[in-house]
Scaffold this motif. Structure first.
Motif, short mmCIF file in Angstrom:
data_model
loop_
_atom_site.label_atom_id
_atom_site.label_comp_id
_atom_site.label_asym_id
_atom_site.label_seq_id
_atom_site.Cartn_x
_atom_site.Cartn_y
_atom_site.Cartn_z
N TYR A 144 -9.00 -4.37 1.99
CA TYR A 144 -7.70 -4.20 2.62
C TYR A 144 -7.59 -2.80 3.22
N PHE A 145 -7.84 -1.77 2.41
CA PHE A 145 -7.75 -0.40 2.90
C PHE A 145 -8.81 0.43 2.20
N GLN A 146 -9.45 1.30 2.96
CA GLN A 146 -10.36 2.27 2.36
C GLN A 146 -10.32 3.54 3.20
N VAL A 147 -10.62 4.64 2.54
CA VAL A 147 -10.62 5.94 3.23
C VAL A 147 -11.74 6.78 2.63
N ARG A 148 -12.46 7.48 3.49
CA ARG A 148 -13.57 8.30 3.02
C ARG A 148 -13.08 9.61 2.41
N LYS A 149 -12.09 10.22 3.04
CA LYS A 149 -11.58 11.49 2.56
C LYS A 149 -10.08 11.53 2.83
N LYS B 125 -11.61 8.84 8.33
CA LYS B 125 -12.27 7.54 8.38
C LYS B 125 -11.54 6.45 7.58
N PRO B 126 -10.21 6.31 7.77
CA PRO B 126 -9.53 5.21 7.09
C PRO B 126 -9.83 3.89 7.79
N LYS B 127 -9.88 2.81 7.02
CA LYS B 127 -10.09 1.46 7.55
C LYS B 127 -9.05 0.54 6.95
N LEU B 128 -8.32 -0.19 7.81
CA LEU B 128 -7.29 -1.12 7.38
C LEU B 128 -7.63 -2.49 7.95
N THR B 129 -7.64 -3.52 7.09
CA THR B 129 -7.91 -4.88 7.51
C THR B 129 -6.68 -5.73 7.25
N LEU B 130 -6.14 -6.33 8.32
CA LEU B 130 -4.96 -7.19 8.23
C LEU B 130 -5.37 -8.62 8.54
N VAL B 131 -4.92 -9.55 7.73
CA VAL B 131 -5.21 -10.96 7.94
C VAL B 131 -3.89 -11.69 8.06
N SER B 132 -3.69 -12.39 9.18
CA SER B 132 -2.48 -13.19 9.33
C SER B 132 -2.84 -14.65 9.26
N LYS C 137 -8.17 10.63 11.38
CA LYS C 137 -9.38 10.99 12.14
C LYS C 137 -10.39 9.86 12.00
N ASP C 138 -10.87 9.35 13.12
CA ASP C 138 -11.91 8.33 13.17
C ASP C 138 -11.54 7.09 12.36
N GLY C 139 -10.33 6.56 12.60
CA GLY C 139 -9.86 5.41 11.86
C GLY C 139 -10.24 4.08 12.49
N GLU C 140 -10.07 3.02 11.72
CA GLU C 140 -10.35 1.65 12.20
C GLU C 140 -9.24 0.72 11.73
N LEU C 141 -8.90 -0.24 12.59
CA LEU C 141 -7.95 -1.29 12.27
C LEU C 141 -8.57 -2.61 12.70
N LEU C 142 -8.68 -3.55 11.77
CA LEU C 142 -9.22 -4.88 12.07
C LEU C 142 -8.13 -5.89 11.76
N LEU D 261 -13.77 7.11 -0.69
CA LEU D 261 -13.15 7.79 -1.83
C LEU D 261 -12.16 6.84 -2.51
N LEU D 262 -11.43 6.09 -1.70
CA LEU D 262 -10.43 5.16 -2.19
C LEU D 262 -10.64 3.83 -1.49
N ARG D 263 -10.67 2.74 -2.27
CA ARG D 263 -10.84 1.41 -1.70
C ARG D 263 -9.85 0.48 -2.40
N ILE D 264 -9.03 -0.19 -1.60
CA ILE D 264 -8.06 -1.15 -2.13
C ILE D 264 -8.46 -2.53 -1.63
N GLU D 265 -8.60 -3.45 -2.55
CA GLU D 265 -8.96 -4.82 -2.20
C GLU D 265 -7.85 -5.74 -2.65
N LYS D 266 -7.74 -6.90 -2.00
CA LYS D 266 -6.82 -7.93 -2.49
C LYS D 266 -7.63 -9.19 -2.72
N LEU D 267 -7.17 -10.00 -3.65
CA LEU D 267 -7.89 -11.22 -3.96
C LEU D 267 -7.51 -12.30 -2.97
#
Length: 156
Positions: A29-34, A57-64, A97-102, A14-20
């Motif tokens: 970077y972040f997305q969520v289905r609902k 189903k949120p998904k968060l991707t962190l890059v260090s 609910k049913d989240g992911e962190l990478l 439903l929502l997707r946030i990307e970074k360049l």
């Protein structure tokens, strides 16, 4: 979102946030289905912003990385300014609910990854001002699976 219930369109975020990233490549970077957001009207009338959030189903991707260019960030965020600088608010409840962190360590050539998935969690009574917390503690409870086999649980 359109589509047939249970079809591929229902799995689209439903929502997707990307970074360049470096070279202008869009990195997730972040997305969520609902997502459901709500404000407590009774508190709003009293001048307090009190909210509740449910994320499905949120998904968060962190890059260090060692430097900002490897991380795909042009400016480092200001650290140490504190929550008090934000508008006064309280999160009555945040539920995942049913989240992911990478987490990706881009400072190493092998780019090791740490994947936490099937996350179920709640954060209750999170406030930016002591008065808004009503002298009750903030509570965090979460569980998930690390990589593919390690069970992880947190209660604070």
């Amino acid at each position: 979102m359109g589509g047939v219930p249970g079809g591929a369109a229902d799995d689209a975020p439903l929502l997707r946030i990307e970074k360049l990233g470096a070279g202008g490549v869009a990195l997730p970077y972040f997305q969520v289905r609902k997502a459901r957001f709500g404000l407590y009207f009774k508190e709003l009338v009293r001048g307090n912003v009190v909210a509740a959030i449910d994320l499905d189903k949120p998904k968060l991707t962190l890059v260090s990385a060692k430097n900002q260019q490897d991380q795909g960030v042009e400016e480092a965020p200001e650290v140490g300014w504190g929550l008090e600088a934000l508008a006064p608010f309280r999160m009555d409840r945040v539920q995942v609910k049913d989240g992911e962190l990478l987490w990706v360590d881009a400072s190493e050539p092998e780019r090791p990854e740490l994947w936490l998935h099937r996350i179920e969690g709640t954060l209750e009574n999170f406030a930016t001002r002591k008065a808004l917390s009503k002298n009750e503690p903030t509570v965090l409870a979460a569980r998930g699976v690390l990589q593919r086999s390690g069970a992880v649980s947190v209660f604070a």
